[in-house]
Write a protein that holds these residues in place. Structure first.
Motif, PDB file in Angstrom:
ATOM      1  N   ALA A 118       0.815  -1.221   0.000  1.00  0.00           N
ATOM      2  CA  ALA A 118       0.000   0.000   0.000  1.00  0.00           C
ATOM      3  C   ALA A 118       0.848   1.270   0.000  1.00  0.00           C
ATOM      4  CB  ALA A 118      -0.934   0.002   1.206  1.00  0.00           C
ATOM      5  N   GLY A 119       2.183   1.111   0.016  1.00  0.00           N
ATOM      6  CA  GLY A 119       3.063   2.269  -0.021  1.00  0.00           C
ATOM      7  C   GLY A 119       3.380   2.855   1.337  1.00  0.00           C
ATOM      8  N   ARG A 120       3.006   2.167   2.412  1.00  0.00           N
ATOM      9  CA  ARG A 120       3.321   2.642   3.761  1.00  0.00           C
ATOM     10  C   ARG A 120       4.617   2.016   4.244  1.00  0.00           C
ATOM     11  NH1 ARG A 120      -2.351   1.915   3.941  1.00  0.00           N
ATOM     12  NH2 ARG A 120      -3.477   3.869   4.352  1.00  0.00           N
ATOM     13  N   LEU A 121       5.220   2.647   5.242  1.00  0.00           N
ATOM     14  CA  LEU A 121       6.438   2.095   5.823  1.00  0.00           C
ATOM     15  C   LEU A 121       6.136   0.762   6.499  1.00  0.00           C
ATOM     16  CD1 LEU A 121       7.868   5.361   7.398  1.00  0.00           C
ATOM     17  CD2 LEU A 121       8.896   4.095   5.513  1.00  0.00           C
ATOM     18  N   ALA A 122       7.007  -0.207   6.271  1.00  0.00           N
ATOM     19  CA  ALA A 122       6.835  -1.510   6.889  1.00  0.00           C
ATOM     20  C   ALA A 122       7.104  -1.426   8.387  1.00  0.00           C
ATOM     21  CB  ALA A 122       7.776  -2.521   6.238  1.00  0.00           C
ATOM     22  N   ASP A 123       6.614  -2.397   9.127  1.00  0.00           N
ATOM     23  CA  ASP A 123       6.878  -2.450  10.566  1.00  0.00           C
ATOM     24  C   ASP A 123       8.390  -2.488  10.806  1.00  0.00           C
ATOM     25  OD1 ASP A 123       4.187  -2.478  11.086  1.00  0.00           O
ATOM     26  OD2 ASP A 123       4.052  -4.654  11.342  1.00  0.00           O
ATOM     27  N   GLY A 124       8.847  -1.666  11.751  1.00  0.00           N
ATOM     28  CA  GLY A 124      10.267  -1.629  12.076  1.00  0.00           C
ATOM     29  C   GLY A 124      11.077  -0.688  11.217  1.00  0.00           C
ATOM     30  N   VAL A 125      10.438   0.022  10.283  1.00  0.00           N
ATOM     31  CA  VAL A 125      11.145   0.944   9.392  1.00  0.00           C
ATOM     32  C   VAL A 125      10.657   2.365   9.644  1.00  0.00           C
ATOM     33  CG1 VAL A 125      11.619   1.576   6.992  1.00  0.00           C
ATOM     34  CG2 VAL A 125      11.393  -0.835   7.631  1.00  0.00           C
ATOM     35  N   THR A 126      11.585   3.304   9.746  1.00  0.00           N
ATOM     36  CA  THR A 126      11.192   4.700   9.946  1.00  0.00           C
ATOM     37  C   THR A 126      12.259   5.636   9.419  1.00  0.00           C
ATOM     38  OG1 THR A 126      10.431   6.338  11.574  1.00  0.00           O
ATOM     39  CG2 THR A 126      12.209   4.886  12.259  1.00  0.00           C
ATOM     40  N   PRO A 127      11.871   6.783   8.884  1.00  0.00           N
ATOM     41  CA  PRO A 127      12.847   7.860   8.668  1.00  0.00           C
ATOM     42  C   PRO A 127      13.051   8.572   9.998  1.00  0.00           C
ATOM     43  CG  PRO A 127      10.690   8.582   7.956  1.00  0.00           C
ATOM     44  CD  PRO A 127      10.521   7.164   8.448  1.00  0.00           C
ATOM     45  N   LEU A 128      13.745   9.704   9.985  1.00  0.00           N
ATOM     46  CA  LEU A 128      13.917  10.501  11.208  1.00  0.00           C
ATOM     47  C   LEU A 128      13.682  11.955  10.850  1.00  0.00           C
ATOM     48  CD1 LEU A 128      14.625   9.987  14.200  1.00  0.00           C
ATOM     49  CD2 LEU A 128      16.926  10.769  13.684  1.00  0.00           C
ATOM     50  N   ARG A 129      12.396  12.329  10.800  1.00  0.00           N
ATOM     51  CA  ARG A 129      12.018  13.695  10.466  1.00  0.00           C
ATOM     52  C   ARG A 129      11.159  14.349  11.534  1.00  0.00           C
ATOM     53  NH1 ARG A 129      14.519  16.777   7.091  1.00  0.00           N
ATOM     54  NH2 ARG A 129      12.627  17.911   6.554  1.00  0.00           N
ATOM     55  N   THR A 130      10.548  13.548  12.408  1.00  0.00           N
ATOM     56  CA  THR A 130       9.633  14.086  13.407  1.00  0.00           C
ATOM     57  C   THR A 130       9.908  13.455  14.768  1.00  0.00           C
ATOM     58  OG1 THR A 130       7.921  12.394  13.123  1.00  0.00           O
ATOM     59  CG2 THR A 130       7.861  14.273  11.603  1.00  0.00           C
ATOM     60  N   VAL A 131       9.352  14.068  15.810  1.00  0.00           N
ATOM     61  CA  VAL A 131       9.456  13.492  17.153  1.00  0.00           C
ATOM     62  C   VAL A 131       8.798  12.120  17.184  1.00  0.00           C
ATOM     63  CG1 VAL A 131       8.625  13.745  19.518  1.00  0.00           C
ATOM     64  CG2 VAL A 131       9.676  15.691  18.366  1.00  0.00           C
TER      65      VAL A 131
END
Length: 469
Positions: A118-131
């Motif tokens: 669906a184009g969403r981040l997979a579980d355990g994956v994140t960028p670092l742009r927000t709190v």
């Protein structure tokens, strides 16, 4: 009287609102921020990862009285003919001037498994742009993809917090956009000395929960993957409105788009064909646009842009745009590999146009001051690099709008004003302005400014007691 609507609530938008008030703007100011929290300094997110700062410490001062700030409100469209900004909560906001300060979006590499179908981040994956992103980084093992400035700072912050870190980078050495090969090799050694597993010249090729697979079939066990693979200007609103968009929202010298009622500043703005992506540039743009909207005019600052690694124990900085500087008249190089030190200065007319420094904290601080003021580098280059005092580059001699704390964009004027309001030492100034709470390199300059302000403070005349016999 004019209505200004600001789309975005990051540091560029926050600065613009403050400077509109400073320049005496007459009219309404409305800020539409997509995040549900008040404005904060995202430059310091790595300090939240290692526990140095709580998330609440990143909060920026509240806006001037009369400013309307709508949090959790995303702009869904712009009606340029009627001059309306339509928001996700069903409201519409009329404007005389609309300012796009939408920042940038993280770039997610096309690695199978990082995104769902669906184009969403997979579980355990994140960028670092927000709190909120910081809260998604969990577990005792973390893989960081990308060793640019943010990737290196993130890896070091996680390691300081006790996490086992693998740093994956497709280039031969970290921070390759800012550093040359010699400086990059020294930084790589420093990262390994800090306990980080560095995988240079490697590509992530697949992700499944718990495992990041690299090229040549190497599998890395990980609880979280932090993607620091760069950003792209968030120009979606501008593009949908039919504004000119290149890499970012195209603006002229007045930060105006091809619609005279719409402007752009910060990470989303493309000025003279470039998107600098520096906090200091965003502040300069906010100052210039505020002056323009209030009937004045401000020229771009002529200071040399600075990229500084915000990491205790690793003094790394690059001055000037990436790549070799043009029309260089003199290049000074100093190598001390045994001590992990390296410097390359590029000068024109005795003044700095570009530099890379590793392991020379005093020279880094002094070069920042000289670049801000446009002053020549002392003729004894070696003594200067090794930290010998030079004339006219201390905080006392800086202009009031010189930035002393580049991590938090704190100017000399802001520090002096806070000192006069009662923040009389470095700790109090840190609490009041956040200066020194990033990489800490400005701590000496802040202490020197405190001492100078104390010395210049008028002393009360001693009371004369009349003896009564």
């Amino acid at each position: 009287m004019s209505a200004v609507v600001v789309v975005g609530n990051g540091i560029a938008a926050h600065r613009l609102v403050d400077r509109l008030h400073h320049h005496g703007h007459r009219g309404t100011v409305t800020v539409l921020g997509a995040e549900p929290v008040a404005a904060y300094n995202r430059v310091l997110l790595p300090s939240v990862l290692d526990g140095t700062l709580p998330a609440r410490a990143l909060a920026l001062p509240g806006p001037p009285d009369g400013t309307v700030v709508r949090l959790g409100t995303r702009v869904t469209g712009i009606d340029r003919e009627r001059r309306l900004a339509h928001a996700s909560d069903g409201t519409s906001h009329p404007y005389d001037h609309l300012v796009l300060a939408t920042g940038a979006r993280p770039r997610i590499p096309a690695v199978p498994g990082l995104l769902t179908e669906a184009g969403r981040l997979a579980d355990g994956v994140t960028p670092l742009r927000t709190v909120a992103d910081c809260r998604r980084v969990t577990g005792g093992q973390v893989a960081v993809v990308g060793a640019g400035v943010l990737g290196v700072e993130t890896a070091l912050a996680l390691r300081r917090g006790g996490t086992r870190v693998t740093l994956v980078h497709p280039r031969p050495y970290p921070m390759n956009r800012q550093l040359d090969a010699t400086a990059g090799a020294i930084l790589a050694r420093g990262l390994r000395d800090h306990g980080i597993r560095l995988e240079p010249s490697r590509q992530a090729v697949a992700y499944a929960p718990g495992t990041l697979t690299l090229d040549r079939g190497q599998a890395i066990g990980t609880d979280s993957v932090v993607v620091c693979a760069g950003v792209r200007p968030d120009a979606r609103i501008a593009r949908a409105a039919g504004l000119a968009v290149g890499t970012g929202v195209v603006v002229d010298d007045t930060l105006t788009t091809d619609d005279p009622h719409i402007h752009a500043i910060g990470d989303c703005a493309e000025e003279h064909g470039t998107v600098p992506g520096l906090a200091t540039t965003a502040w300069d743009q906010a100052e210039r646009l505020a002056a323009t909207l209030c009937g004045g005019r401000a020229r771009p600052r002529a200071s040399v842009p600075v990229t500084r690694l915000k990491a205790p124990g690793l003094d790394v900085a690059a001055f000037g745009p990436p790549g070799p500087a043009a029309d260089v008249e003199e290049t000074v190089t100093l190598q001390d590999p045994a001590r992990g030190r390296y410097a390359r200065l590029e000068l024109r007319d005795q003044r700095l146009v570009g530099a890379v420094l590793v392991g020379y904290p005093q020279a880094i601080a002094a070069l920042g001051a000289l670049g801000d003021q446009g002053l020549p580098v002392p003729t004894d280059r070696l003594a200067f690099l090794l930290g010998a005092p030079a004339e006219r580059h201390g905080p006392v001699e800086m202009p009031d709008d010189a930035v002393l704390c580049h991590c938090n964009n704190v100017t000399k004027r802001t520090l002096a004003d806070s000192w006069r309001r009662g923040a009389r030492d470095a700790a109090a100034l840190a609490a009041a302005t956040h200066a020194t709470t990033g990489c800490g390199s400005c701590a000496g300059a802040v202490r020197d400014l405190c001492a100078a302000l104390h010395a210049a403070e008028p002393r009360p005349e001693p009371a004369v007691a009349e003896a009564v016999r």
